[in-house]
Write an enzyme that holds these catalytic residues in place. Structure first.
Site, PDB file in Angstrom:
ATOM      1  CD  GLU A   1      -2.912  -1.301   2.265  1.00 55.59           C
ATOM      2  OE1 GLU A   1      -2.577  -0.832   3.377  1.00 55.59           O
ATOM      3  OE2 GLU A   1      -4.009  -1.857   2.070  1.00 55.59           O
ATOM      4  CB  VAL A   2       3.860   2.216  -1.917  1.00 57.82           C
ATOM      5  CG1 VAL A   2       4.816   3.398  -1.908  1.00 57.82           C
ATOM      6  CG2 VAL A   2       4.528   1.000  -1.285  1.00 57.82           C
TER       7      VAL A   2
END
Length: 489
Positions: free
Chosen positions: A152-153
């Site tokens: 979840e960058v």
């Protein structure tokens, strides 16, 4: 449903310590219980509970003390004595909120308003990550495997430096992600050649076969594919595992969930929901080709969705779920016999924590008393009497904002409203205090305070306002009454 048991490989219990970190004595008991329930490893996400030193000292928690170096070593000693491997998880790209929230490190964010994502172009950011990893590895003697996060960058590519980089022909956000992860993984392999490196897989999922093959990750990392859905899509998941394998990423992990994935504010765990997730994973394991080398499965137990969200279910409320999920993996099903094994192992009457009976028996699982108290309190918090109090006929008929503002009320009925609100408040406050005291014996005082403020205070506040407003109105309308007299009505 009956499937083959989970194939060979580790069954890791995920300890998410970014919220409600157990007191060390309680954590030792939990580790022993995890072993008894069938786990053979721990995936420990320390976040700000790790005793970072030197320039990284500011990363340590301030609401309560981080674990000491001796305590971190004791966790490993207890785990080792029970045959559990310890795998630390250190976020190195996304979900770095606990790092990038600090004012002195604001400049290392990819985007100013996104606390979680590291700017991959800043050398000082890369050095910070490597130093975090170095301190964690050095405090885990004999370490074999390390998890570098990288899920979840968010908003990667939205920073000004990234935009400039992406303006060059052939540069993509996928390549930007891969360049940082491969750099971190290579640095780990150079410093500790024997270490296996795990990473979350979600940022890889949409990448093409060719992109993955040229990624530089082959031989460097072992992707951990996570899916916590009770209706996990088996065909899609198998296809994704096959895709990773086809490009050379054949050493793969799965990640399920035993708590902390229902909703961001769930406080009581549903066992069946999480068992269903594991049954789907058993279907996946039974469907993959022989070339896929499943290294194991991590049963995640999220304590927060991220560093700044509310607390999810505390561990004691999820232990029946964890036991049920582990036994489901071991037996390939969740039959009545498996359920009976779970209830007997924990000394409970039901696999659903909401349904376990209150007991004074000494043969209880660690934290059972707290689980029972929270179930009771949550039931009251969610009761119709409280949830719909302000929408009751009496409040909506005789004590509206119009009445309160003008202090013109029917004393007979408003005193009835006050009596009911006071009774509910007393019940809530008594049960909340029992929860707080029991919680403080297993968790830091700050955790008990946070839980009560997040789950109880928002429900108590409207009732308190109503009783205060009623007192103010009655003082204006009832002779020979004062606030002291009225508060006892």
């Amino acid at each position: 449903m009956n499937f083959p048991p989970w194939p060979k490989g580790k069954k890791l219990v995920h300890l998410d310590l970014k919220g409600a970190p157990p007191r060390i004595e309680y954590l030792h008991k939990l580790i022993e219980l995890f072993s008894q329930l069938g786990a053979d490893g721990l995936l420990v996400e320390y976040e700000d509970m790790f005793p970072y030193g030197g320039e990284l000292n500011l990363l340590q928690a301030t609401a309560h003390p981080a674990y000491s170096r001796e305590e971190v070593l004791s966790i490993q000693d207890v785990a080792r004595s029970k045959g559990l491997e310890v795998i630390p998880l250190v976020q190195t790209f996304g979900h770095m909120e606990f790092v990038l929230k600090h004012r002195s490190l604001w400049g290392l964010r990819e985007v100013g308003h996104c606390l979680g994502t590291l700017n991959p172009h800043r050398e000082e950011g890369v050095r910070l990550v490597i130093e975090m990893l170095r301190q964690v590895v050095e405090l885990h003697p004999g370490l074999n495997t390390l998890h570098i996060g990288a899920d979840e960058v968010y908003l990667l590519g939205e920073g000004e430096e990234s935009k400039q980089w992406l303006a060059s022909p052939g540069h993509t956000v996928e390549q930007l992600f891969l360049s940082h992860v491969t750099r971190v993984a290579k640095a780990i392999k150079e410093a500790w050649p024997h270490l296996n490196v795990i990473m979350w897989d979600d940022m890889l999922r949409e990448m093409s076969h060719d992109t993955l093959k040229a990624s530089g990750l082959i031989g460097l990392v072992q992707p951990m594919l996570w899916d916590y859905n009770p209706a996990l899509d088996v065909d899609t998941t198998v296809s994704l595992l096959e895709k990773y394998c086809s490009v050379g990423l054949s050493e793969l992990w799965a990640a399920s969930s035993f708590k902390g994935s229902t909703s961001v504010h769930t406080s009581v765990t549903s066992t069946q929901r999480h068992v269903d997730n594991h049954l789907q994973w058993l279907k996946v394991a039974a469907s993959v080709s022989p070339g896929i080398k499943l290294q194991g499965i991590a049963l995640t137990g999220w304590q927060r969705y991220d560093h700044l969200s509310v607390l999810c279910e505390l561990l004691p409320l999820a232990l029946p779920s964890l036991a049920a999920c582990l036994q489901t993996l071991n037996h390939g099903q969740f039959s009545p016999e498996v359920q009976s094994k779970v209830t007997k192992s924990l000394g409970i009457s039901s696999v659903e924590v909401e349904a376990i009976e209150r007991t004074s028996s000494d043969s209880t699982f660690a934290g059972r008393r707290l689980a029972e108290l929270i179930v009771e309190l949550t039931s009251l918090l969610n009761s119709e009497d409280i949830c719909y109090f302000e929408n009751s006929m009496f409040v909506r008929g005789w004590f509206t904002p119009y009445h309160r503002q003008r202090k013109m009320v029917n004393p007979l009925i408003t005193m009835q409203i006050q009596s009911q609100a006071t009774m509910l408040l007393t019940m809530l406050e008594q049960k909340a205090e029992a929860v707080r005291q029991e919680m403080a014996s297993l968790y830091p005082d700050s955790t008990a305070q946070e839980w009560v403020e997040q789950y109880v205070s928002p429900v108590v506040a409207p009732l308190q306002r109503i009783t205060q407003d009623i007192r103010a109105c009655l003082l204006e309308m009832v002779p020979q009454y004062d606030s002291t007299t009225l508060s006892s009505q």
